[in-house]
Each structure stands twice: as structure tokens, then as C-alpha cells.
Design a protein around this motif. Structure first.
Motif, mmCIF file in Angstrom:
data_model
loop_
_atom_site.group_PDB
_atom_site.id
_atom_site.type_symbol
_atom_site.label_atom_id
_atom_site.label_comp_id
_atom_site.label_asym_id
_atom_site.label_seq_id
_atom_site.Cartn_x
_atom_site.Cartn_y
_atom_site.Cartn_z
ATOM 1 N N PRO A 248 0.837 -1.206 0.000
ATOM 2 C CA PRO A 248 0.000 0.000 0.000
ATOM 3 C C PRO A 248 0.866 1.249 0.000
ATOM 4 O O PRO A 248 2.006 1.231 0.467
ATOM 5 N N PRO A 249 0.382 2.373 -0.565
ATOM 6 C CA PRO A 249 1.165 3.615 -0.580
ATOM 7 C C PRO A 249 1.346 4.158 0.820
ATOM 8 O O PRO A 249 0.561 3.874 1.727
ATOM 9 N N PRO A 250 2.413 4.936 1.042
ATOM 10 C CA PRO A 250 2.636 5.516 2.379
ATOM 11 C C PRO A 250 1.538 6.494 2.720
ATOM 12 O O PRO A 250 0.919 7.095 1.842
ATOM 13 N N PRO A 251 1.248 6.672 4.007
ATOM 14 C CA PRO A 251 0.176 7.591 4.406
ATOM 15 C C PRO A 251 0.538 9.027 4.095
ATOM 16 O O PRO A 251 1.705 9.376 3.968
ATOM 17 N N ALA A 252 -0.480 9.886 3.968
ATOM 18 C CA ALA A 252 -0.253 11.302 3.719
ATOM 19 C C ALA A 252 0.353 11.962 4.937
ATOM 20 O O ALA A 252 0.291 11.453 6.051
ATOM 21 N N PHE A 253 0.946 13.128 4.715
ATOM 22 C CA PHE A 253 1.585 13.846 5.810
ATOM 23 C C PHE A 253 0.539 14.415 6.762
ATOM 24 O O PHE A 253 -0.403 15.058 6.334
ATOM 25 N N PHE A 254 0.704 14.128 8.039
ATOM 26 C CA PHE A 254 -0.193 14.651 9.068
ATOM 27 C C PHE A 254 0.616 15.530 10.011
ATOM 28 O O PHE A 254 1.463 15.026 10.738
ATOM 29 N N PRO A 255 0.462 16.849 10.001
ATOM 30 C CA PRO A 255 1.176 17.679 10.977
ATOM 31 C C PRO A 255 0.679 17.387 12.370
ATOM 32 O O PRO A 255 -0.463 16.955 12.559
ATOM 33 N N PRO A 256 1.516 17.590 13.394
ATOM 34 C CA PRO A 256 1.107 17.262 14.766
ATOM 35 C C PRO A 256 -0.104 18.079 15.195
ATOM 36 O O PRO A 256 -0.106 19.295 15.093
ATOM 37 N N GLY A 257 -1.126 17.386 15.681
ATOM 38 C CA GLY A 257 -2.315 18.058 16.184
ATOM 39 C C GLY A 257 -3.239 18.584 15.109
ATOM 40 O O GLY A 257 -4.162 19.332 15.397
ATOM 41 N N GLY A 258 -2.997 18.242 13.812
ATOM 42 C CA GLY A 258 -3.822 18.779 12.750
ATOM 43 C C GLY A 258 -4.423 17.687 11.901
ATOM 44 O O GLY A 258 -4.375 16.506 12.224
ATOM 45 N N THR A 259 -4.999 18.092 10.789
ATOM 46 C CA THR A 259 -5.608 17.157 9.859
ATOM 47 C C THR A 259 -4.662 16.891 8.709
ATOM 48 O O THR A 259 -3.609 17.499 8.608
ATOM 49 N N ALA A 260 -5.060 15.969 7.838
ATOM 50 C CA ALA A 260 -4.216 15.609 6.705
ATOM 51 C C ALA A 260 -4.006 16.830 5.815
ATOM 52 O O ALA A 260 -4.927 17.567 5.512
ATOM 53 N N ALA A 261 -2.746 17.040 5.394
ATOM 54 C CA ALA A 261 -2.423 18.190 4.562
ATOM 55 C C ALA A 261 -1.428 17.790 3.492
ATOM 56 O O ALA A 261 -0.268 18.148 3.554
ATOM 57 N N PRO A 262 -1.846 16.982 2.509
ATOM 58 C CA PRO A 262 -0.927 16.612 1.432
ATOM 59 C C PRO A 262 -0.543 17.832 0.619
ATOM 60 O O PRO A 262 -1.337 18.753 0.436
ATOM 61 N N TRP A 263 0.683 17.822 0.122
ATOM 62 C CA TRP A 263 1.161 18.967 -0.653
ATOM 63 C C TRP A 263 0.433 19.035 -1.979
ATOM 64 O O TRP A 263 0.168 18.013 -2.629
ATOM 65 N N GLU A 264 0.083 20.231 -2.417
ATOM 66 C CA GLU A 264 -0.647 20.428 -3.659
ATOM 67 C C GLU A 264 0.008 21.549 -4.438
ATOM 68 O O GLU A 264 0.363 22.599 -3.883
#
Length: 337
Positions: free
Chosen positions: A33-49
Motif C-alpha cells: 500500500p502507498p505511504p500515508p499522507a503527511f499529518f502535521p502534529p495536532g492537525g488534519t491531513a495536509a498533502p502537498w498540492e
């Protein structure tokens, strides 16, 4: 019996048999499976766009002719004075500059790849984060049209440069301040050759202590909404410390930064020490220095920068004239790549 069992498992769509046995004929291994998206500490998912917001800030072009530039809104302003460019949003949501289209698949937060059919590709490389707003520009200081190069007496200029060099050498010899910490003059290099091991140890200790002070000041200065947004968009923060380390000093600095995790990356240059910190290491710094993070006031003065040697006025005029000769009209359209 074994063949009948394997045949039955293959008909039922099951994968391989027991561990250590060969997979059934016709079975295709599934990719991981692909690696999980980046999750900043204490926040929601924020993949680079890749969008117009991700291009804001300071960049360096892969072509030395283009040099460094700033993106503000849709306008690309070059430090060399070339004509500004405009970023256009295509109907499909892509970004385009003079026919060069940004590639979302090949780009990341600190490197944007542009391509144009028949002309290959080029890249924008992220420079230091712009922590402060730019000073206002006086329109009266803007030169319209091509600047006329002044007449230069090269023989007199050479004699002037020699006199200035002799004065600089003489003043450095009689100065009480050691230049070994800055590491730029010939006399400082000669003094370093005669330093003992104890002197070297003291020098490294003093410079590493100063570097760690710079590091903590910078980390505490990132407690702003602008830095949070930059960290969300790019996944990291970057700053150049105005200090140069060498040898054992570099090793000692890496040891001092180790408690903050592998997200702290260091690159040593002649212009200073480049620091790059991701969200996880910044969060670890916040936990290790919770009291200062909560109580220390934000710095009002800008962070220090590396001092650069001043260029003689006449020499600067010659360099500017040579640049005008090499780049007729000052247009960036023909040399974007």
C-alpha cells in the motif's frame, strides 16, 4: 491430496498455501500500500498540492542566467532586474509561464519542475523562507529603459583596487579583533595554521554555542500564523544562520541538534549554515522547551544575516555594464529555461 488442495484453493481465489510454499499458479502478488499522507502534529491531513499558493516566496532558477527571484501573487520578480513574468492558471487548473507548464507529478514543496514541448524542462528551487515583508520600493528609483554605461578608466580602477587591498591587509594586521572566526582573510588563515589543539577546541565550542543560540532564536520566532501556513504548504521551514563551521565544529553541531530528531537537516555553505526543520522536529523542540515556547516573547528585530563584502562603486558599475551587454533589453522571455 496436495494437488487437489492447491487446485481447490486456486478455484476459491485464495492466495498461496502455507508459509514457505510456492504461490499457486496464476496468483499475482499485490503491490504494497502507498505511504500515508503527511499529518502535521495536532492537525488534519495536509498533502502537498501544486497551486498558486505553493509558489509564493523566494526561489532560485536551475539556469544561472535567470538567478533568484520572488513570487508574489501571480507576478515573478527577478533580482537581476529582468522583466517580470506572470503565472497563468490553465483551464485544467495547471500553472503556466510563457508556455512552460508545471508538472504536479514531478514537483514537490521545494522543487517545481517546468516543461515545454520541444525545449525540455527546468526547475525552480526553494530558497530561504521570506520571514519578513519586503521594504517598500520608491518608484522614483526605478530606471526605465536600458541604463547607459558610464565611461570607466580601467587603468585608474586597477590602481585604486590595489591601494584598497594594501590598506585592508595593513588594517587587518594591526587589528586586535581576530578574523579567524569569520574565516575570510589571508591573515586569518595563516593564524589558524599556528593554532594549538586547545585553541581549536575553544574556537569550536564558542562557535557551536553561538550556532545553538541562533537555532533556538529562530525556532522561537516561528510561532506565527505565517510560519504555520508555510509549514503546512511546504512540509518544512528553512533559514540560513550567519555563521560558518568547519571540521569538528560541524560534527559537534550535529550532536547538539540530535535530540530534536532526524527532521533537522543541516547544510554547511560559505554563506552560512542552512537549517531545515520539519513539523515533527519543530514539535519536539516545543516539548523540550515548553516553558520558553509558552512565555518567550516573539522577536521584534529581524534575525541576523551573514555579512557580505562590499563591492567598490566603480567595479559595480563595470559589472552592471557587462551584464547589460550580455543581456540586451533585459528580457526574461527568451531565457526562461
Amino acid at each position: 491430496p496436495v494437488k487437489r488442495r492447491l487446485k481447490k484453493l486456486a478455484e476459491d481465489g485464495a492466495p498461496a498455501a502455507a508459509a514457505g510454499s510456492r504461490p499457486a499458479r496464476g496468483h499475482v502478488a499485490r503491490p504494497p500500500p502507498p505511504p500515508p499522507a503527511f499529518f502535521p502534529p495536532g492537525g488534519t491531513a495536509a498533502p502537498w498540492e501544486l497551486n498558486l499558493e505553493a509558489l509564493q516566496g523566494r526561489w532560485r532558477h536551475s539556469s544561472p542566467v535567470m538567478g533568484r527571484f520572488t513570487v508574489k501573487g501571480r507576478i515573478v520578480t527577478f533580482d537581476s532586474g529582468m522583466n517580470p513574468l506572470t503565472i497563468v492558471t490553465r483551464p485544467d487548473g495547471g500553472l503556466e509561464v510563457l508556455g512552460w507548464v508545471a508538472s504536479p507529478e514531478r514537483s514537490c514543496g521545494d522543487k517545481i519542475i517546468w516543461s515545454k514541448e520541444g525545449q525540455g524542462s527546468c526547475a525552480w528551487l526553494l530558497e530561504d523562507d521570506a520571514d519578513r515583508a519586503e521594504a517598500a520600493v520608491d518608484p522614483s528609483n526605478i530606471i526605465l529603459g536600458k541604463r547607459r554605461r558610464a565611461d570607466v578608466d580601467y587603468k585608474a580602477l586597477e590602481q585604486q583596487l590595489r591601494r584598497e587591498e594594501q590598506v585592508a591587509v595593513a588594517s587587518s594586521r594591526h587589528s586586535d579583533r581576530s578574523s579567524s572566526e569569520e574565516g575570510g582573510s589571508p591573515d586569518g588563515d595563516e593564524a589558524k595554521e599556528h593554532m594549538s589543539a586547545a585553541d581549536w577546541a575553544k574556537l569550536h565550542e564558542r562557535k557551536v554555542t553561538k550556532a545553538m543560540d541562533y537555532f533556538q532564536q529562530w525556532m522561537l520566532s516561528t510561532r506565527t500564523p505565517e510560519h504555520e501556513e508555510r509549514l503546512r504548504r511546504r512540509g518544512r521551514l528553512q533559514w540560513t544562520m550567519p555563521i560558518c563551521l568547519e571540521g569538528a565544529g560541524q560534527t559537534r553541531l550535529a550532536k547538539e541538534l540530535k535530540p530534536y530528531g532526524e527532521g533537522v537537516r543541516v547544510s554547511h555553505r560559505s554563506t552560512g549554515v542552512i537549517l531545515m526543520v520539519d513539523a515533527a522536529s519543530r514539535e519536539r523542540f516545543r516539548r523540550l522547551h515548553a516553558d520558553r515556547w509558552a512565555s518567550a516573547p516573539l522577536p521584534t528585530a529581524p534575525l541576523p544575516k551573514m555579512k557580505r563584502p562590499k563591492q567598490p562603486a566603480a567595479a559595480a558599475e563595470v559589472g552592471a555594464g557587462a551584464l547589460d551587454d550580455a543581456r540586451p533589453g533585459g528580457s526574461a522571455a527568451s531565457s526562461f529555461a
